[in-house]
Design an enzyme around this catalytic site. Structure first.
Site, PDB file in Angstrom:
ATOM      1  N   ARG A  56       5.010  -7.020  11.042  1.00 59.58           N
ATOM      2  CA  ARG A  56       4.277  -5.770  11.257  1.00 59.58           C
ATOM      3  C   ARG A  56       2.966  -6.080  11.954  1.00 59.58           C
ATOM      4  O   ARG A  56       2.187  -6.918  11.506  1.00 59.58           O
ATOM      5  CB  ARG A  56       4.004  -5.096   9.903  1.00 59.58           C
ATOM      6  CG  ARG A  56       2.963  -3.976   9.934  1.00 59.58           C
ATOM      7  CD  ARG A  56       3.538  -2.679  10.479  1.00 59.58           C
ATOM      8  NE  ARG A  56       2.530  -1.659  10.687  1.00 59.58           N
ATOM      9  CZ  ARG A  56       2.239  -0.694   9.818  1.00 59.58           C
ATOM     10  NH1 ARG A  56       2.862  -0.619   8.673  1.00 59.58           N
ATOM     11  NH2 ARG A  56       1.318   0.202  10.107  1.00 59.58           N
ATOM     12  N   ARG A  74       6.439   0.566  14.499  1.00 53.99           N
ATOM     13  CA  ARG A  74       6.320  -0.590  13.605  1.00 53.99           C
ATOM     14  C   ARG A  74       7.687  -1.132  13.208  1.00 53.99           C
ATOM     15  O   ARG A  74       8.648  -0.374  13.105  1.00 53.99           O
ATOM     16  CB  ARG A  74       5.511  -0.234  12.370  1.00 53.99           C
ATOM     17  CG  ARG A  74       6.089   0.938  11.627  1.00 53.99           C
ATOM     18  CD  ARG A  74       5.100   1.699  10.819  1.00 53.99           C
ATOM     19  NE  ARG A  74       4.187   2.432  11.655  1.00 53.99           N
ATOM     20  CZ  ARG A  74       3.279   3.269  11.226  1.00 53.99           C
ATOM     21  NH1 ARG A  74       3.138   3.493   9.960  1.00 53.99           N
ATOM     22  NH2 ARG A  74       2.481   3.897  12.031  1.00 53.99           N
ATOM     23  N   ASP A 123       7.173  -0.405   7.654  1.00 51.00           N
ATOM     24  CA  ASP A 123       6.048   0.281   7.037  1.00 51.00           C
ATOM     25  C   ASP A 123       6.400   0.511   5.575  1.00 51.00           C
ATOM     26  O   ASP A 123       7.460   1.071   5.280  1.00 51.00           O
ATOM     27  CB  ASP A 123       5.797   1.623   7.745  1.00 51.00           C
ATOM     28  CG  ASP A 123       4.556   2.331   7.248  1.00 51.00           C
ATOM     29  OD1 ASP A 123       3.581   1.641   6.879  1.00 51.00           O
ATOM     30  OD2 ASP A 123       4.552   3.571   7.239  1.00 51.00           O
ATOM     31  N   ASP A 139       4.712   2.094   2.128  1.00 50.31           N
ATOM     32  CA  ASP A 139       3.598   2.880   1.579  1.00 50.31           C
ATOM     33  C   ASP A 139       3.795   3.091   0.089  1.00 50.31           C
ATOM     34  O   ASP A 139       4.874   3.511  -0.351  1.00 50.31           O
ATOM     35  CB  ASP A 139       3.513   4.258   2.255  1.00 50.31           C
ATOM     36  CG  ASP A 139       2.996   4.198   3.671  1.00 50.31           C
ATOM     37  OD1 ASP A 139       2.244   3.267   3.991  1.00 50.31           O
ATOM     38  OD2 ASP A 139       3.350   5.093   4.464  1.00 50.31           O
TER      39      ASP A 139
END
Length: 162
Positions: free
Chosen positions: A84, A93, A96, A98
């Site tokens: 990344r 990307r 990712d 989160d």
């Protein structure tokens, strides 16, 4: 050590996204102090931000023995393992990850806000999260994920075949 349930979102739109996301699930599950309890189907979603390829997105429920900041650090470390590179906000990307929810914690630090501040606005998060955690109550809105999904525009989210 106390086990805590948390929810994460996964996304990719560079390289072989499906292989990357599947490998990320395995990597998470092989990380000490993290156990993947479930993960959603994968969804093709329209990108947010600058022009770029569509994303493949999903969510996972983890059980962790880590504090929220430690979970975030592990997620960032795994993103780096998958190459990344952060060039621009909301840019394309390889991976990712989160942190969306950490039990029912509400937290705001310079590096982490829980629950994730934009998750209630994003169908690409709510659709897969509702698949695996429809009854999880968002600690700020006090609404279940399934309820939040009812008001989301899901037009850019398409479930991928198995």
């Amino acid at each position: 050590m106390k086990l805590t349930k948390c929810a994460i979102a996964l996304g990719s739109n560079l390289g072989d996204s499906l292989a990357t996301l599947s490998s990320a699930i395995v990597t998470l599950n092989n990380t000490p102090e993290i156990a993947v309890k479930s993960h959603s189907s994968w969804y093709q979603t329209a990108p947010v931000g600058p022009p770029q390829p569509d994303y493949i997105n999903g969510c996972a429920i983890l059980e962790v023995t880590l504090e929220p900041e430690q979970v975030l650090a592990k997620l960032l470390e795994i993103e780096r393992k998958f190459n990344r590179i952060r060039r621009e906000k909301w840019g394309p990307r390889t991976l990712d990850l989160d942190l969306l929810l950490y039990d029912n914690l509400i937290l705001e630090t310079p590096t982490l806000t829980l629950p994730h501040p934009r998750m209630t606005e994003r169908a690409f998060v709510l659709v897969p999260l509702a698949e695996i955690a429809p009854d999880w109550v968002h600690p700020v809105t006090k609404s279940a994920i399934a309820q939040l999904l009812q008001t989301a525009d899901c037009s850019g989210v398409q479930k991928l075949p198995l």
